[in-house]
Design an enzyme around this catalytic site. Sequence first.
Site: not given
Length: 421
Positions: A164, A244
């Site tokens: 990621c 997030y």
Amino acid sequence: MKLTVVGGGSTYTPELIDGFARLRDTLPVRELVLVDPAADRLDLVGGLARRIFARQGHDGRIVTTSDLDAAVDGADAVLLQLRVGGQAARQQDETWPLECGCVGQETTGAGGLAKALRTVPVVLDIAERVRRANPDAWIIDFTNPVGIVTRALLRAGHRAVGLCNVAIGLQRKFAGLLGVAPADVHLDHVGLNHLTWETAVRLGGPEGADVLPRLLAEHGDAVAADLRLPRPLLDRLGAVPSYYLRYYYAHDEVVGELRTKPSRAAEVAEMERQLLRMYGDPALDEKPALLAERGGAYYSEAAVDLAAALLGGAGSPYQVVNTSNRGTLSFLPDDAVIEVPATVGGKGAAPLPVADVDPLYAGLMANVTAYEDLALDAALRGGRDRVFRALLAHPLVGQYGYAEQLTDLLVAHNREHLAWA
């Protein structure tokens, strides 16, 4: 060295190509294969990729093909960056959950579950074909939801590591604020994919002095603005959550925003149309500035570093990756996939020890890990009841009425991608 990119027709790919070209001493790629079923996109991306290599003096060979088996034959590493259903499916993932007052997002919540259900079977089929072609090949997964997809790969016995760009993005951001080189910044990064916190920012190495209190004191407003979270929240946490976490910490606020503006999927679709027009220009031989707005910043650096370390090259020995917990976090199962700093080499990724995790973070991590286990079960075995259980377990859903409605919507919008529906 042969590398294969599955989803090579993505508009992301020139970012990756640029990294391969610039960092060829770290990862000496001799053959790079871009494979994608979308021949028109692949031709445009492949043409630009060859021009980028030529401009930067890289003499590696770039091959484009729609033949997956030929693409992975003899590959030393395979990078996965596919999107099953394309941007149209993403648009649905980001909109129908809003009908129930839940966050519409492509990697978490109900939309993230839909993406997992579409993606896991396809990725496992690809991985089996990679294993038949070369059982020693590494699979690097950048395909979301990374945690669930990587867990599926590892559970099936594949040589896989998830990747990621959140950690490398924060590393670069913090380095700029502190006025130091990115390589000097080491993060105490802990959590699950897209559910992480920076609990320390160390200078000089994994054992270096923690400068996070200084960072927050001097630059907390800038960090909070990037995350779109209140500065006082960061001060109370004493940590930097990934962006997030806003879906959890400001759920209702985010839902209100998403209901009143175009979806990110619509923005990206328009951006992709512009990028593909640019890629078709035979004079273009570098990644366009617009690509920075597409997402995936620093993806190329992270991918090159990881592939190089796995293949015995010059990659960094310490990297933030997604890999099996294996007792690192005592409150999670050993086979949970966590996102933490790890030592990376020819045998894979081994998580570094993690300091005691604040219950504020550990509780949410345990909850989402349980959801991911149920989501993977639904992706592997199908069935409406398994989808319902996963949704009910997710902290962004949680109520049975919502879970019932979202199950119906998910199945209705994804029927063509679900063999059991």
